[in-house]
Design a protein around this motif. Sequence first.
Motif, PDB file in Angstrom:
ATOM      1  N   VAL A  54       2.743  -1.805  21.808  1.00 40.88           N
ATOM      2  CA  VAL A  54       2.151  -2.723  20.827  1.00 40.88           C
ATOM      3  C   VAL A  54       3.138  -3.874  20.645  1.00 40.88           C
ATOM      4  O   VAL A  54       4.332  -3.653  20.445  1.00 40.88           O
ATOM      5  CB  VAL A  54       1.893  -2.010  19.483  1.00 40.88           C
ATOM      6  N   HIS A  55       2.628  -5.092  20.705  1.00 47.02           N
ATOM      7  CA  HIS A  55       3.495  -6.271  20.644  1.00 47.02           C
ATOM      8  C   HIS A  55       3.016  -7.205  19.531  1.00 47.02           C
ATOM      9  O   HIS A  55       1.814  -7.377  19.317  1.00 47.02           O
ATOM     10  CB  HIS A  55       3.450  -7.039  21.967  1.00 47.02           C
ATOM     11  N   VAL A  56       3.967  -7.811  18.854  1.00 45.99           N
ATOM     12  CA  VAL A  56       3.670  -8.808  17.829  1.00 45.99           C
ATOM     13  C   VAL A  56       4.219 -10.146  18.319  1.00 45.99           C
ATOM     14  O   VAL A  56       5.405 -10.259  18.633  1.00 45.99           O
ATOM     15  CB  VAL A  56       4.301  -8.427  16.476  1.00 45.99           C
ATOM     16  N   ARG A  57       3.356 -11.133  18.381  1.00 41.68           N
ATOM     17  CA  ARG A  57       3.754 -12.440  18.879  1.00 41.68           C
ATOM     18  C   ARG A  57       3.367 -13.526  17.875  1.00 41.68           C
ATOM     19  O   ARG A  57       2.287 -13.490  17.264  1.00 41.68           O
ATOM     20  CB  ARG A  57       3.061 -12.742  20.220  1.00 41.68           C
ATOM     21  N   LYS A 110      -0.289 -21.276  12.169  1.00 45.55           N
ATOM     22  CA  LYS A 110       0.725 -20.421  12.759  1.00 45.55           C
ATOM     23  C   LYS A 110       0.413 -18.994  12.349  1.00 45.55           C
ATOM     24  O   LYS A 110       0.312 -18.691  11.162  1.00 45.55           O
ATOM     25  CB  LYS A 110       2.123 -20.824  12.273  1.00 45.55           C
ATOM     26  N   MET A 111       0.284 -18.141  13.336  1.00 41.51           N
ATOM     27  CA  MET A 111      -0.205 -16.791  13.069  1.00 41.51           C
ATOM     28  C   MET A 111       0.695 -15.739  13.723  1.00 41.51           C
ATOM     29  O   MET A 111       1.417 -16.025  14.671  1.00 41.51           O
ATOM     30  CB  MET A 111      -1.638 -16.633  13.595  1.00 41.51           C
ATOM     31  N   GLN A 112       0.619 -14.536  13.161  1.00 42.13           N
ATOM     32  CA  GLN A 112       1.221 -13.363  13.780  1.00 42.13           C
ATOM     33  C   GLN A 112       0.090 -12.576  14.443  1.00 42.13           C
ATOM     34  O   GLN A 112      -0.869 -12.188  13.786  1.00 42.13           O
ATOM     35  CB  GLN A 112       1.922 -12.500  12.722  1.00 42.13           C
ATOM     36  N   VAL A 113       0.218 -12.349  15.740  1.00 36.57           N
ATOM     37  CA  VAL A 113      -0.837 -11.666  16.498  1.00 36.57           C
ATOM     38  C   VAL A 113      -0.277 -10.352  17.035  1.00 36.57           C
ATOM     39  O   VAL A 113       0.786 -10.327  17.675  1.00 36.57           O
ATOM     40  CB  VAL A 113      -1.347 -12.542  17.658  1.00 36.57           C
ATOM     41  N   VAL A 114      -1.009  -9.285  16.741  1.00 40.96           N
ATOM     42  CA  VAL A 114      -0.617  -7.957  17.209  1.00 40.96           C
ATOM     43  C   VAL A 114      -1.486  -7.600  18.420  1.00 40.96           C
ATOM     44  O   VAL A 114      -2.715  -7.557  18.326  1.00 40.96           O
ATOM     45  CB  VAL A 114      -0.800  -6.902  16.099  1.00 40.96           C
ATOM     46  N   ILE A 125      -5.461  -6.919   8.531  1.00 45.29           N
ATOM     47  CA  ILE A 125      -4.608  -7.370   9.634  1.00 45.29           C
ATOM     48  C   ILE A 125      -3.204  -7.675   9.117  1.00 45.29           C
ATOM     49  O   ILE A 125      -2.207  -7.384   9.789  1.00 45.29           O
ATOM     50  CB  ILE A 125      -5.225  -8.609  10.318  1.00 45.29           C
ATOM     51  N   GLN A 126      -3.122  -8.235   7.896  1.00 47.49           N
ATOM     52  CA  GLN A 126      -1.805  -8.504   7.311  1.00 47.49           C
ATOM     53  C   GLN A 126      -1.029  -7.200   7.112  1.00 47.49           C
ATOM     54  O   GLN A 126       0.188  -7.140   7.364  1.00 47.49           O
ATOM     55  CB  GLN A 126      -1.981  -9.227   5.973  1.00 47.49           C
ATOM     56  N   ALA A 127      -1.729  -6.169   6.683  1.00 48.47           N
ATOM     57  CA  ALA A 127      -1.082  -4.860   6.524  1.00 48.47           C
ATOM     58  C   ALA A 127      -0.635  -4.310   7.876  1.00 48.47           C
ATOM     59  O   ALA A 127       0.431  -3.683   7.989  1.00 48.47           O
ATOM     60  CB  ALA A 127      -2.038  -3.893   5.837  1.00 48.47           C
ATOM     61  N   LEU A 128      -1.454  -4.556   8.910  1.00 47.01           N
ATOM     62  CA  LEU A 128      -1.089  -4.101  10.271  1.00 47.01           C
ATOM     63  C   LEU A 128       0.176  -4.805  10.756  1.00 47.01           C
ATOM     64  O   LEU A 128       1.082  -4.169  11.309  1.00 47.01           O
ATOM     65  CB  LEU A 128      -2.249  -4.374  11.228  1.00 47.01           C
ATOM     66  N   ALA A 177       3.716  -3.130  11.692  1.00 48.14           N
ATOM     67  CA  ALA A 177       4.263  -3.255  13.047  1.00 48.14           C
ATOM     68  C   ALA A 177       5.637  -3.898  13.056  1.00 48.14           C
ATOM     69  O   ALA A 177       6.433  -3.642  13.969  1.00 48.14           O
ATOM     70  CB  ALA A 177       3.302  -4.074  13.920  1.00 48.14           C
ATOM     71  N   THR A 178       5.920  -4.715  12.065  1.00 51.09           N
ATOM     72  CA  THR A 178       7.211  -5.434  12.053  1.00 51.09           C
ATOM     73  C   THR A 178       8.217  -4.825  11.102  1.00 51.09           C
ATOM     74  O   THR A 178       9.362  -5.260  11.049  1.00 51.09           O
ATOM     75  CB  THR A 178       6.985  -6.898  11.662  1.00 51.09           C
ATOM     76  N   SER A 179       7.835  -3.840  10.320  1.00 52.56           N
ATOM     77  CA  SER A 179       8.729  -3.242   9.332  1.00 52.56           C
ATOM     78  C   SER A 179       9.454  -2.052   9.937  1.00 52.56           C
ATOM     79  O   SER A 179       8.951  -1.378  10.834  1.00 52.56           O
ATOM     80  CB  SER A 179       7.943  -2.798   8.088  1.00 52.56           C
ATOM     81  N   GLU A 180      10.643  -1.805   9.417  1.00 49.25           N
ATOM     82  CA  GLU A 180      11.408  -0.646   9.857  1.00 49.25           C
ATOM     83  C   GLU A 180      11.048   0.594   9.050  1.00 49.25           C
ATOM     84  O   GLU A 180      11.585   1.665   9.298  1.00 49.25           O
ATOM     85  CB  GLU A 180      12.904  -0.935   9.717  1.00 49.25           C
ATOM     86  N   LYS A 181      10.159   0.427   8.087  1.00 51.66           N
ATOM     87  CA  LYS A 181       9.733   1.570   7.284  1.00 51.66           C
ATOM     88  C   LYS A 181       8.784   2.431   8.094  1.00 51.66           C
ATOM     89  O   LYS A 181       8.366   2.077   9.200  1.00 51.66           O
ATOM     90  CB  LYS A 181       9.050   1.073   6.011  1.00 51.66           C
TER      91      LYS A 181
END
Length: 262
Positions: free
Chosen positions: A180-183, A196-200, A239-242, A246-250
Amino acid sequence: MRPSCLIFGIVFASFPLMAQEHAAPADGPEALRGSVREWMETMQKIQKEEDAWEKDREVLKGYKEGLEKEIEDLKEQIDRAKTRKEGGDKQSLDEVAERDRYAAAQDELARQVRTLEEGLSSRLKLVPGPLLRQAKVAQGVEVLKQGLQLPPDKLSEDVSKRLFNAVELLAEIEKFQQLVHVRAELHKDSQGREFKMQVVYFGLAMAYGVNEDSSFALVGRPGQDGWKFEERAAIAPQIQALVASATSEKDATFTQLPLIQP
């Protein structure tokens, strides 16, 4: 015993008998001695000729033996040359056959590489933009396109390099597919406004994107014409929660999102 010795013996044995005969004419003994002398000289010449012939015969015999030995040596050399030629001919035939097998294998490899390149090129539209823009993948795609431009009679050129490039390109795509990648990307809405968006990206299957304030959201899937994104503002919070997960260390959280059909 030589003939000359025998002749001398006969002559001397005849002298007593000649003495008992009637007196010969005055010139008889001289004539006889002259005849004997001439006869002896003739026999000596004959003996010399015989001796010379014997020497010549020995020389000729030596020549003959030498020639016979040379002929035998030449026969052996000819036999060895024939053996080498037969072995050389067989080796040459084996080398020609090996060369033909190598050429056939190289041609087959060139055809297989071209098939691989064509198949890979036709599926590049299924690869998302962020992956295609990576330096290693972008370079691999460029080499792939150069290989596809080769005419049929040049398919064997750089075939090893092209095969390695295709395998490396597939490896990079497969690596992207498994994770899974976040770009961070720029996308426009239906009104032409750019966000400007974060895309998973879930590998090559689906993608979900949202802007920073969750006012604009997209869902993307690959299709026959490449990746297509649709606006889905209603699921922006999910999607914001996703993205946060995906980007959190939690610890990961479960986020429910619709599965968009192609």
